[in-house]
Structure formats: C-alpha cells, structure tokens
Design a protein around this motif. Structure first.
Motif, short mmCIF file in Angstrom:
data_model
loop_
_atom_site.label_atom_id
_atom_site.label_comp_id
_atom_site.label_asym_id
_atom_site.label_seq_id
_atom_site.Cartn_x
_atom_site.Cartn_y
_atom_site.Cartn_z
N VAL A 88 18.53 8.46 46.60
CA VAL A 88 18.15 9.42 47.65
C VAL A 88 19.36 10.31 47.90
CG1 VAL A 88 17.31 9.69 50.01
CG2 VAL A 88 16.54 7.74 48.63
N ASP A 89 19.34 11.52 47.39
CA ASP A 89 20.53 12.37 47.36
C ASP A 89 20.97 12.88 48.73
OD1 ASP A 89 20.92 12.12 44.62
OD2 ASP A 89 19.60 13.80 44.15
N ILE A 90 20.06 12.90 49.70
CA ILE A 90 20.42 13.46 51.01
C ILE A 90 21.58 12.70 51.65
CG2 ILE A 90 18.80 12.03 52.33
CD1 ILE A 90 19.66 15.74 52.96
N ARG A 91 21.73 11.42 51.28
CA ARG A 91 22.80 10.61 51.89
C ARG A 91 24.18 11.11 51.48
NH1 ARG A 91 26.33 9.13 53.96
NH2 ARG A 91 27.06 7.07 54.64
N LEU A 98 24.06 19.30 56.68
CA LEU A 98 22.70 18.85 56.97
C LEU A 98 22.04 19.79 57.97
CD1 LEU A 98 23.31 15.00 57.46
CD2 LEU A 98 22.42 16.14 55.42
N ASP A 99 20.74 19.97 57.87
CA ASP A 99 20.05 20.78 58.88
C ASP A 99 19.92 19.95 60.15
OD1 ASP A 99 17.29 19.37 58.99
OD2 ASP A 99 17.56 19.74 56.85
N PRO A 100 19.74 20.60 61.32
CA PRO A 100 19.70 19.90 62.60
C PRO A 100 18.66 18.78 62.66
CG PRO A 100 19.88 22.25 62.95
CD PRO A 100 19.65 22.07 61.49
N GLU A 101 17.51 18.97 62.03
CA GLU A 101 16.47 17.94 62.05
C GLU A 101 16.92 16.69 61.31
OE1 GLU A 101 13.06 16.00 63.04
OE2 GLU A 101 13.79 17.92 63.80
N THR A 102 17.56 16.87 60.17
CA THR A 102 18.05 15.72 59.41
C THR A 102 19.17 15.02 60.16
OG1 THR A 102 17.48 16.82 57.33
CG2 THR A 102 19.02 14.97 57.21
N GLN A 103 20.05 15.79 60.81
CA GLN A 103 21.10 15.18 61.62
C GLN A 103 20.50 14.34 62.75
OE1 GLN A 103 23.71 18.27 63.04
NE2 GLN A 103 24.83 18.42 61.09
N LYS A 104 19.43 14.81 63.35
CA LYS A 104 18.78 14.07 64.43
C LYS A 104 18.21 12.74 63.92
CE LYS A 104 15.18 14.51 67.98
NZ LYS A 104 14.13 15.41 68.56
#
Length: 311
Positions: A88-91, A98-104
């Motif tokens: 899972v590359d987002i990690r 990161l966009d605000p939604e992902t940070q949340k």
C-alpha cells in the motif's frame, strides 16, 4: 475316478493335478496350480478388495486419474505456497504531501507528522489486524489496507504468536527462522538473533531475502524517516554552524557530555569522532541527545555525516 476320502500311506506324487479337488488335502502340495491363471491386458471390471502384492509401479502412467481421490487426515507434504501481499504505497508518502482527508484518516489511527514520517514509531504498528478495534480497521481500510497487507507491510507479523506463523495461508515461519528467530527468542526468553541488530546492508543476502518476504525494505527495516520531495532539500540545522560559545548552555552541555564534542571538534566541522557515524550507528542515548538538540536522521546523515558511512 471318484475323489479319495482320506489320505493313504502309499501315495505316489503325480505330475499333474487331479481333475476334481479332493475332499481332504493331500499330504504334499502339487507341483502345478490347479488351474491356469487368466491372462488379459484389460483391467478387471471391478477393483479387488486388496492391493496386489507387487510394489512395483506400472511403467506407463494412466491417462486419467483414479475414480476416487485418496482420503487422509494428515496434511500433504508440500505447504501452501507463500505469497507476499501487494504494498500500500500511501504509507510511504511524506506527511506534508498527503491531502487533508488522508491526514485525517491517519490521525484516527494515532499517526502524527512525526510518527507517520518515521517508520515503526507509532505503537499501533505493533498490533496485528485482529488486535485492532473495529474503528481502527475501518480507517485502515480507507487507506487501502486489509488483513494481509496490514499484517505484512505494517505489522510485519510481529503481533503474531510463534505457533501461528506456520498456519495455512500464513506460512511466514520459514522467513523468521532464516533470520535466526526461534520460540525462545520470539517470546523474550533469550536475546533476539544477531540479524535484529543489523542494518539492511549488514544483513546477508539470504537474510535480506527473508526480510523482504516479511514486507521489509531498507527504509522500513532501518526504521528511518521519510525524506520529502524525493529526499531533498533537507532543512539545514543552523545551530550546528554557530560558534561553540554562542550555543545555548543546555545545547553545549548535551553536545559535550552525550555526543563528546569539545570546543575544537565543534568549531572544526568533520573533526568530531561522532560525525564519522551515521544515525543508525548511534546508541539509544545518543539518538535521544541528538533529537533533544534538534537533529533527526535526515539532517544528521546529510548535513553532518554527508552519507559518508553509507554503503
């Protein structure tokens, strides 16, 4: 002639069997069987109750399988093939990218800027998927994780019991064994194996292969910090370029006592022995001291060590 009813003392062996069986057996077996066996290249219509006495397999295999599979309560010799889940590359994207939604979503998993950018720093990563709460697995799913990818790429199976690692559809025991682990070291009854104290490139090629099967790569094995923008620019630690006597008293004391700087080695860049080592070769007390002054792995390895001790 009619069959004899009892043996007699003056029996003479015959070379051929009688046409009809005797009521009682003869004293000696005949030299030939009572009948000629059938010869046929075709199998019998029905299977026999017992296997043939010969253990020699047929020379040519059959074209079709047997009518019924064999039944056994023991597993087959070959284990279920291990397959590493997709990463899972987002990690591995820096926090500030990161966009605000992902940070949340990440914050709902107790991540902060610091613990997101430093692999292994968030205590949640010590938990297997089954140990997470329903809310936590829900947020992890929003990041793209499921049980297999979380347990491998985040937890690296460290939340598993030793006896569970060889279970079907897990099959990771072989990789931990290759790294030197056994049940005593895994349960803390003896010291961790030597591989646990090595950096990525200090591992043997076989050990690196096993670690890779457990979803490690250099940065996660070494638990380094994420470098933004592909690694550069890295913020300059301006205090390191101040004169020794212009440092705050607290900073100078830490540099002196914990990092073994002196006025000379501080004022002459590259002269201090500590600067010949990269961050991963620091002791835990040296890491704590360097962080309290304002360094992190990125700023030390770049601005102080200049990656000289990297391989």
């Amino acid at each position: 002639s009619p069959p004899t009813t009892s043996p007699v003392n003056d029996i003479i062996d015959t070379s051929t069997p009688t046409t009809s069986p005797t009521v009682t057996p003869s004293l000696r077996p005949s030299s030939l069987p009572s009948s000629i066996p059938t010869l046929s290249q075709a199998p019998s219509r029905e299977p026999t109750d017992r296997p043939s006495s010969s253990a020699t397999p047929s020379q040519n295999p059959s074209n079709v399988p047997s009518m019924s599979p064999t039944l056994s309560f023991t597993p087959s010799a070959a284990p279920i093939q291990y397959s590493r889940p997709t990463r899972v590359d987002i990690r591995y994207v820096p926090w500030n990218e990161l966009d605000p939604e992902t940070q949340k979503i990440a914050m709902n998993l107790d991540y902060t800027n610091t613990t997101w950018n430093k692999y292994g720093a968030n205590p949640i990563e010590e938990s297997s998927w089954e140990d997470l709460t329903t809310e936590q697995t829900g947020n992890a799913s929003l990041l793209g994780y499921d049980m297999k990818s979380w347990d491998c790429w985040i937890n690296h199976y460290e939340g598993y019991r030793w006896i569970d690692m060889g279970q079907p559809f897990i099959q990771v025991l072989q990789w931990f064994t290759s790294l030197g682990w056994d049940i005593q070291s895994w349960t803390g009854k003896k010291e961790a194996p030597e591989s646990d104290f090595k950096t990525w490139y200090e591992l043997t090629s076989e050990e690196r292969f096993s670690a890779a099967q457990l979803c490690y790569f250099r940065m996660t094995w070494n638990e380094v910090e994420v470098f933004s923008n592909g690694g550069f620019p890295i913020m300059k630690p301006d205090f390191r370029f101040d004169h020794w006597w212009k440092l705050d008293d607290e900073v100078r004391e830490i540099a002196d006592k914990s990092l073994k700087y002196s006025e000379l080695t501080w004022n002459v860049l590259g002269l201090g022995a500590v600067e010949a080592r990269d961050w991963m070769r620091f002791t835990s007390s040296e890491v704590e001291a360097a962080e309290s002054i304002g360094w992190n792995q990125a700023t030390w390895d770049c601005w102080i060590n200049h990656f000289r001790s990297y391989r």
